[in-house]
Design a protein around this motif. Structure first.
Motif, PDB file in Angstrom:
ATOM      1  N   ALA A 229     -16.742 104.902   2.658  1.00 59.93           N
ATOM      2  CA  ALA A 229     -16.663 106.134   3.434  1.00 59.93           C
ATOM      3  C   ALA A 229     -17.900 106.961   3.131  1.00 59.93           C
ATOM      4  CB  ALA A 229     -15.402 106.913   3.093  1.00 59.93           C
ATOM      5  N   TYR A 230     -18.342 107.723   4.104  1.00 57.07           N
ATOM      6  CA  TYR A 230     -19.526 108.565   3.949  1.00 57.07           C
ATOM      7  C   TYR A 230     -19.195 109.974   4.435  1.00 57.07           C
ATOM      8  CZ  TYR A 230     -22.015 104.113   3.534  1.00 57.07           C
ATOM      9  OH  TYR A 230     -22.432 102.866   3.130  1.00 57.07           O
ATOM     10  N   ALA A 231     -19.702 110.961   3.720  1.00 54.64           N
ATOM     11  CA  ALA A 231     -19.531 112.357   4.115  1.00 54.64           C
ATOM     12  C   ALA A 231     -20.720 113.148   3.608  1.00 54.64           C
ATOM     13  CB  ALA A 231     -18.228 112.931   3.555  1.00 54.64           C
ATOM     14  N   LEU A 232     -21.025 114.255   4.259  1.00 50.18           N
ATOM     15  CA  LEU A 232     -22.072 115.136   3.756  1.00 50.18           C
ATOM     16  C   LEU A 232     -21.621 115.721   2.426  1.00 50.18           C
ATOM     17  CD1 LEU A 232     -23.080 117.061   7.020  1.00 50.18           C
ATOM     18  CD2 LEU A 232     -24.169 115.041   6.008  1.00 50.18           C
ATOM     19  N   ARG A 233     -22.531 115.787   1.481  1.00 50.78           N
ATOM     20  CA  ARG A 233     -22.174 116.255   0.147  1.00 50.78           C
ATOM     21  C   ARG A 233     -21.508 117.639   0.177  1.00 50.78           C
ATOM     22  NH1 ARG A 233     -24.548 113.166  -3.889  1.00 50.78           N
ATOM     23  NH2 ARG A 233     -26.124 111.699  -3.135  1.00 50.78           N
ATOM     24  N   GLU A 234     -22.040 118.529   1.008  1.00 51.55           N
ATOM     25  CA  GLU A 234     -21.488 119.877   1.056  1.00 51.55           C
ATOM     26  C   GLU A 234     -20.081 119.906   1.639  1.00 51.55           C
ATOM     27  OE1 GLU A 234     -23.452 121.420   5.257  1.00 51.55           O
ATOM     28  OE2 GLU A 234     -24.410 121.951   3.359  1.00 51.55           O
ATOM     29  N   HIS A 235     -19.722 118.888   2.443  1.00 56.15           N
ATOM     30  CA  HIS A 235     -18.392 118.846   3.039  1.00 56.15           C
ATOM     31  C   HIS A 235     -17.341 118.308   2.091  1.00 56.15           C
ATOM     32  CE1 HIS A 235     -19.800 118.985   7.523  1.00 56.15           C
ATOM     33  NE2 HIS A 235     -20.163 120.038   6.817  1.00 56.15           N
ATOM     34  N   LEU A 236     -17.771 117.711   0.971  1.00 57.22           N
ATOM     35  CA  LEU A 236     -16.802 117.223  -0.004  1.00 57.22           C
ATOM     36  C   LEU A 236     -16.015 118.365  -0.629  1.00 57.22           C
ATOM     37  CD1 LEU A 236     -18.936 114.497  -1.821  1.00 57.22           C
ATOM     38  CD2 LEU A 236     -17.236 114.171  -0.023  1.00 57.22           C
ATOM     39  N   ARG A 237     -16.546 119.575  -0.530  1.00 58.39           N
ATOM     40  CA  ARG A 237     -15.833 120.748  -1.058  1.00 58.39           C
ATOM     41  C   ARG A 237     -14.825 121.314  -0.077  1.00 58.39           C
ATOM     42  NH1 ARG A 237     -20.692 124.566  -2.716  1.00 58.39           N
ATOM     43  NH2 ARG A 237     -21.403 123.816  -0.681  1.00 58.39           N
ATOM     44  N   ILE A 238     -14.801 120.775   1.141  1.00 61.66           N
ATOM     45  CA  ILE A 238     -13.810 121.211   2.125  1.00 61.66           C
ATOM     46  C   ILE A 238     -12.520 120.447   1.841  1.00 61.66           C
ATOM     47  CG2 ILE A 238     -13.224 121.349   4.569  1.00 61.66           C
ATOM     48  CD1 ILE A 238     -16.201 121.389   5.187  1.00 61.66           C
ATOM     49  N   PRO A 239     -11.434 121.130   1.471  1.00 58.35           N
ATOM     50  CA  PRO A 239     -10.212 120.432   1.051  1.00 58.35           C
ATOM     51  C   PRO A 239      -9.671 119.438   2.065  1.00 58.35           C
ATOM     52  CG  PRO A 239     -10.112 122.714   0.365  1.00 58.35           C
ATOM     53  CD  PRO A 239     -11.346 122.583   1.220  1.00 58.35           C
ATOM     54  N   ALA A 240      -9.726 119.747   3.353  1.00 58.76           N
ATOM     55  CA  ALA A 240      -9.187 118.816   4.351  1.00 58.76           C
ATOM     56  C   ALA A 240      -9.973 117.507   4.342  1.00 58.76           C
ATOM     57  CB  ALA A 240      -9.209 119.451   5.738  1.00 58.76           C
ATOM     58  N   THR A 241     -11.288 117.594   4.249  1.00 60.58           N
ATOM     59  CA  THR A 241     -12.120 116.398   4.186  1.00 60.58           C
ATOM     60  C   THR A 241     -11.844 115.617   2.909  1.00 60.58           C
ATOM     61  OG1 THR A 241     -13.873 117.452   5.484  1.00 60.58           O
ATOM     62  CG2 THR A 241     -14.497 115.541   4.158  1.00 60.58           C
ATOM     63  N   ALA A 242     -11.761 116.333   1.789  1.00 53.25           N
ATOM     64  CA  ALA A 242     -11.473 115.679   0.513  1.00 53.25           C
ATOM     65  C   ALA A 242     -10.109 114.997   0.536  1.00 53.25           C
ATOM     66  CB  ALA A 242     -11.543 116.699  -0.625  1.00 53.25           C
ATOM     67  N   LEU A 243      -9.135 115.633   1.167  1.00 52.86           N
ATOM     68  CA  LEU A 243      -7.794 115.064   1.251  1.00 52.86           C
ATOM     69  C   LEU A 243      -7.800 113.750   2.023  1.00 52.86           C
ATOM     70  CD1 LEU A 243      -4.693 115.315   0.872  1.00 52.86           C
ATOM     71  CD2 LEU A 243      -4.657 116.604   3.017  1.00 52.86           C
ATOM     72  N   VAL A 244      -8.468 113.722   3.172  1.00 50.93           N
ATOM     73  CA  VAL A 244      -8.530 112.499   3.967  1.00 50.93           C
ATOM     74  C   VAL A 244      -9.231 111.388   3.182  1.00 50.93           C
ATOM     75  CG1 VAL A 244      -9.475 111.449   6.059  1.00 50.93           C
ATOM     76  CG2 VAL A 244      -8.417 113.715   6.170  1.00 50.93           C
ATOM     77  N   LEU A 245     -10.277 111.727   2.469  1.00 57.28           N
ATOM     78  CA  LEU A 245     -10.973 110.732   1.655  1.00 57.28           C
ATOM     79  C   LEU A 245     -10.058 110.158   0.578  1.00 57.28           C
ATOM     80  CD1 LEU A 245     -14.479 112.426   1.261  1.00 57.28           C
ATOM     81  CD2 LEU A 245     -13.981 110.308   2.500  1.00 57.28           C
ATOM     82  N   GLU A 246      -9.242 111.000  -0.029  1.00 56.44           N
ATOM     83  CA  GLU A 246      -8.297 110.519  -1.043  1.00 56.44           C
ATOM     84  C   GLU A 246      -7.279 109.566  -0.440  1.00 56.44           C
ATOM     85  OE1 GLU A 246      -8.320 110.837  -4.359  1.00 56.44           O
ATOM     86  OE2 GLU A 246     -10.277 111.788  -4.034  1.00 56.44           O
ATOM     87  N   GLU A 247      -6.806 109.873   0.751  1.00 60.25           N
ATOM     88  CA  GLU A 247      -5.849 108.976   1.413  1.00 60.25           C
ATOM     89  C   GLU A 247      -6.512 107.644   1.742  1.00 60.25           C
ATOM     90  OE1 GLU A 247      -2.894 109.436   1.345  1.00 60.25           O
ATOM     91  OE2 GLU A 247      -2.321 111.519   1.649  1.00 60.25           O
ATOM     92  N   LEU A 248      -7.756 107.682   2.203  1.00 61.44           N
ATOM     93  CA  LEU A 248      -8.467 106.442   2.510  1.00 61.44           C
ATOM     94  C   LEU A 248      -8.676 105.604   1.252  1.00 61.44           C
ATOM     95  CD1 LEU A 248     -11.136 107.803   5.021  1.00 61.44           C
ATOM     96  CD2 LEU A 248      -9.318 106.166   5.549  1.00 61.44           C
ATOM     97  N   LYS A 249      -8.990 106.255   0.128  1.00 61.09           N
ATOM     98  CA  LYS A 249      -9.181 105.521  -1.119  1.00 61.09           C
ATOM     99  C   LYS A 249      -7.875 104.883  -1.577  1.00 61.09           C
ATOM    100  CE  LYS A 249     -11.324 108.919  -3.329  1.00 61.09           C
ATOM    101  NZ  LYS A 249     -12.032 109.650  -4.427  1.00 61.09           N
TER     102      LYS A 249
END
Length: 301
Positions: free
Chosen positions: A272-292
Motif C-alpha cells: 500500500a502507498y500513501a502520502l507521508r503527511e496523510h498517514l496522520r489522518i486517522p481515517a487513512t491510517a485506519l484503512v491501512l490497518e485493516e488492509l494490513k
C-alpha cells in the motif's frame, strides 16, 4: 482573501463550461452563480471570463486561477478530512486505487471489516494498474494506492510517498485442468517452454518475459489481455496457459481451470502507498490497518 464557495463554483463553471450547468451541478440558481463569480472577480481585481458568441472563455487571470483551483479545493478537502477524523471517525472519506486482483480479494474483506467497526467512514474505490495508480496518488486523485512490483523491477517512489508492505503474492501457472502437468503440485517454467501463453498487464508481462529469459527461452505469446476473467476463459478453452498472481486463485470461475505454483517459487510484492503527511489522518491510517490485517491472513496463499 478568497471565499472557498466562490472557488468551488468557479472550478465547476470551468469544468462544465457555463454558469447554468454549474448551477445545476451544485444545486444553486444561475443568478447565485453569477453573483458568486462577480464577487470572485472583485476579489481578484479583474475579470475571469469573457464571452465569444455563446461560449465562455477564460481570461489570462482566469487561466491562472484555474490552475490553482483544483489544488486549493484539494487542500480544503484534506483539511475537512482531518477535522472529521478528529471527531472520532464518525465520518470521513478515503479514496483507494488498486489493481484488479486486489480489488477482487483484499479490498472487499478490508472494507467489510471497516463497515462493521466504523460504518460512518466512506470508502471510494478506483481501479488502475501500477505505475498509473501510483501517479494518481501523487496527483491527489486518491488517498491510498495498492500496487505491486517484482524483484528487480521496482521503480523508485517520490520522497513524499510511503510504501507499506502488505504481502508476498506467489505466482502460479493457470492451465486447463486436463493438462498433463496439472497432476503435479508445482511446475517448472522451463517445462512449459513449448506452450502458447496468455500475457497480462504490462508490468506482469515484463516480469514474465524476464523470467522466461532467465530460463533460456522466449515464450510464444498468443494473446494479451488485462482482464483476469478473459484469461480464465481462454485457458478453459485450451487456447493457452498464463502465469498469474496467486490472488487470482481466490476468484477462479472455471472448473476447467487449475493453478499450479512455480518451482522454484516466484513472487511479487504487494504494498500500500500513501502520502507521508496523510498517514496522520486517522481515517487513512485506519484503512491501512485493516488492509494490513487482511493481508496478514493471506500470507502464504
Amino acid at each position: 482573501m478568497f471565499d472557498s464557495r466562490h472557488i468551488r463554483s468557479f472550478h465547476e463553471v470551468v469544468r462544465t463550461g457555463s454558469y447554468s450547468a454549474a448551477a445545476r451541478s451544485l444545486g444553486y440558481t444561475q443568478p447565485a452563480i453569477t453573483q458568486q463569480m462577480k464577487a470572485l472577480e472583485r476579489s481578484v481585481g479583474t475579470v475571469l471570463f469573457t464571452r465569444v458568441g455563446r461560449r465562455m472563455r477564460l481570461t489570462e487571470a482566469g487561466e491562472a486561477l484555474s490552475r490553482h483551483a483544483g489544488i486549493i479545493l484539494g487542500n480544503i478537502n484534506a483539511a475537512e478530512q482531518q477535522m472529521n477524523a478528529i471527531t472520532g471517525l464518525r465520518t470521513g472519506r478515503v479514496r483507494i486505487c488498486a489493481f484488479p486482483s486486489a480489488n477482487a480479494t483484499l479490498i472487499p474483506e478490508a472494507l467489510a471489516r471497516l463497515a462493521k467497526s466504523h460504518p460512518g467512514v466512506r470508502v471510494e474505490l478506483q481501479e488502475n494498474e501500477p505505475p498509473e495508480s501510483l501517479q494518481r496518488l501523487v496527483d491527489g486523485d486518491c488517498d491510498i494506492t495498492l500496487a505491486f512490483h517484482y524483484p528487480g523491477l521496482h521503480e523508485d517512489v517520490p520522497d513524499e510517498v510511503m510504501e507499506i508492505p502488505l504481502m508476498e503474492d506467489q505466482l502460479t501457472v493457470l492451465m486447463p485442468a486436463r493438462h498433463p502437468l496439472a497432476r503435479r503440485r508445482s511446475v517448472r517454467l522451463v517445462d512449459l517452454a513449448d506452450e502458447r501463453w496468455i500475457a497480462g498487464c504490462l508490468r506482469c508481462r515484463a516480469n514474465f518475459l524476464h523470467e522466461c529469459a532467465e530460463q533460456g527461452f522466449a515464450p510464444d505469446i498468443a494473446f494479451t489481455t488485462d482482464d483476469n476473467l478473459v484469461i480464465q476463459s481462454l485457458v478453459a478453452e485450451g487456447l493457452g496457459i498464463a502465469m498469474m498472481p496467486g490472488l487470482v486463485l481466490n476468484f477462479l470461475r472455471h472448473r476447467e481451470v487449475t493453478g499450479r505454483a512455480l518451482d522454484p517459487a516466484s513472487r511479487r510484492q504487494v504494498s500500500a502507498y500513501a502520502l507521508r503527511e496523510h498517514l496522520r489522518i486517522p481515517a487513512t491510517a485506519l484503512v491501512l490497518e485493516e488492509l494490513k490485517a487482511v493481508a496478514a491472513n493471506r500470507i502464504g496463499c
